[in-house]
Design an enzyme around this catalytic site. Structure first.
Site, PDB file in Angstrom:
ATOM      1  N   GLU A  45     -43.017  57.825  -4.456  1.00  0.00           N
ATOM      2  CA  GLU A  45     -41.942  57.008  -5.033  1.00  0.00           C
ATOM      3  C   GLU A  45     -41.214  57.766  -6.138  1.00  0.00           C
ATOM      4  O   GLU A  45     -41.618  58.858  -6.547  1.00  0.00           O
ATOM      5  CB  GLU A  45     -42.541  55.687  -5.542  1.00  0.00           C
ATOM      6  CG  GLU A  45     -43.135  54.884  -4.394  1.00  0.00           C
ATOM      7  CD  GLU A  45     -43.683  53.531  -4.799  1.00  0.00           C
ATOM      8  OE1 GLU A  45     -43.826  53.263  -6.014  1.00  0.00           O
ATOM      9  OE2 GLU A  45     -43.962  52.732  -3.881  1.00  0.00           O
ATOM     10  N   CYS A  54     -41.442  57.513   2.411  1.00  0.00           N
ATOM     11  CA  CYS A  54     -42.571  56.835   3.042  1.00  0.00           C
ATOM     12  C   CYS A  54     -43.619  57.864   3.480  1.00  0.00           C
ATOM     13  O   CYS A  54     -43.309  59.045   3.698  1.00  0.00           O
ATOM     14  CB  CYS A  54     -42.114  56.062   4.280  1.00  0.00           C
ATOM     15  SG  CYS A  54     -41.208  54.551   3.911  1.00  0.00           S
ATOM     16  N   GLU A  56     -45.016  58.080   6.394  1.00  0.00           N
ATOM     17  CA  GLU A  56     -44.705  58.591   7.737  1.00  0.00           C
ATOM     18  C   GLU A  56     -43.710  59.749   7.656  1.00  0.00           C
ATOM     19  O   GLU A  56     -43.818  60.736   8.387  1.00  0.00           O
ATOM     20  CB  GLU A  56     -44.107  57.477   8.609  1.00  0.00           C
ATOM     21  CG  GLU A  56     -45.029  56.293   8.845  1.00  0.00           C
ATOM     22  CD  GLU A  56     -44.918  55.202   7.794  1.00  0.00           C
ATOM     23  OE1 GLU A  56     -44.643  55.515   6.617  1.00  0.00           O
ATOM     24  OE2 GLU A  56     -45.127  54.033   8.153  1.00  0.00           O
ATOM     25  N   CYS A  87     -41.597  51.084   8.595  1.00  0.00           N
ATOM     26  CA  CYS A  87     -40.255  50.531   8.374  1.00  0.00           C
ATOM     27  C   CYS A  87     -39.310  51.017   9.484  1.00  0.00           C
ATOM     28  O   CYS A  87     -39.638  51.946  10.246  1.00  0.00           O
ATOM     29  CB  CYS A  87     -39.729  50.933   6.992  1.00  0.00           C
ATOM     30  SG  CYS A  87     -39.202  52.645   6.869  1.00  0.00           S
ATOM     31  N   CYS A  90     -38.556  54.729   9.478  1.00  0.00           N
ATOM     32  CA  CYS A  90     -39.698  55.555   9.905  1.00  0.00           C
ATOM     33  C   CYS A  90     -39.971  55.407  11.394  1.00  0.00           C
ATOM     34  O   CYS A  90     -40.420  56.359  12.041  1.00  0.00           O
ATOM     35  CB  CYS A  90     -40.937  55.246   9.077  1.00  0.00           C
ATOM     36  SG  CYS A  90     -40.831  56.022   7.446  1.00  0.00           S
TER      37      CYS A  90
HETATM   38  N1  THU Z   1     -44.239  52.495   2.689  1.00  0.00           N
HETATM   39  C1  THU Z   1     -44.681  53.537   3.456  1.00  0.00           C
HETATM   40  O1  THU Z   1     -44.962  54.628   2.942  1.00  0.00           O
HETATM   41  N2  THU Z   1     -44.790  53.342   4.786  1.00  0.00           N
HETATM   42  C2  THU Z   1     -44.585  52.157   5.422  1.00  0.00           C
HETATM   43  O2  THU Z   1     -44.766  52.065   6.622  1.00  0.00           O
HETATM   44  C3  THU Z   1     -44.121  50.997   4.657  1.00  0.00           C
HETATM   45  C4  THU Z   1     -43.849  51.220   3.224  1.00  0.00           C
HETATM   46  C5  THU Z   1     -44.164  52.698   1.231  1.00  0.00           C
HETATM   47  C6  THU Z   1     -42.777  52.803   0.672  1.00  0.00           C
HETATM   48  C7  THU Z   1     -43.022  52.380  -0.768  1.00  0.00           C
HETATM   49  O3  THU Z   1     -43.456  53.499  -1.513  1.00  0.00           O
HETATM   50  C8  THU Z   1     -44.151  51.386  -0.676  1.00  0.00           C
HETATM   51  O4  THU Z   1     -44.784  51.612   0.581  1.00  0.00           O
HETATM   52  C9  THU Z   1     -43.720  49.936  -0.769  1.00  0.00           C
HETATM   53  O5  THU Z   1     -42.693  49.640   0.112  1.00  0.00           O
END
Ligand code: THU
Length: 129
Positions: A45, A54, A56, A87, A90
């Site tokens: 983040e 993310c 992925e 998401c 991704c």
């Molecule tokens: N996030 C992922 O890394 N992968 C997913 O499949 C869903 C969400 C992360 C993004 C963000 O840092 C946190 O989870 C909350 O949305």
């Protein structure tokens, strides 16, 4: 199917290193490529929220950097009792490097709960222009 426990271990380790001070939601992804190599990534983040990545996305980038372009299996682990699906962005990233046979394992703190295909998750994928 490869024994997905190695993917679970790698994704679990990746999630432990996630940088998620804003959401406190740690995610890890691990990939087995068609050449037999493993890759992983975590969410990263940023204080400028849209700049975050993310898990992925990180794992797919590691795979490309490692010289592979085909995902045999990918496991997404959320350090949570909830089971998450990737998401939309991704899913498109995974679709780019998947085949109809690619296995997409979804896991949480209770273990691997579901295995789906990209067609299950993104049936009307953007494929050509
Ligand atoms: N996030 C992922 O890394 N992968 C997913 O499949 C869903 C969400 C992360 C993004 C963000 O840092 C946190 O989870 C909350 O949305």
């Amino acid at each position: 199917m490869n024994n997905p426990s190695k993917l679970l271990t790698l994704a679990h380790e990746a999630a432990a290193n996630a940088y998620a001070p804003y959401s406190h939601f740690q995610v890890g992804a691990a990939i087995l490529s068609d050449s037999g190599k493993y890759y992983s990534g975590c969410n990263v983040e940023n204080i400028s929220f849209p700049t975050g990545s993310c898990a992925e996305q990180s794992a797919v980038s590691a795979m490309i950097c490692g010289g592979d372009i085909c995902i045999a299996e990918i496991l997404i682990y959320a350090d949570s009792k909830k089971l998450i699906t990737p998401c939309g962005a991704c899913l498109q990233r995974i679709a780019e490097f998947s085949t109809p046979k690619t296995l997409i394992h979804l896991a949480n703190t209770a273990g691997i709960k579901e295995t789906l295909s990209i067609n299950d998750l993104l049936p009307h994928c953007f494929k050509e222009f």
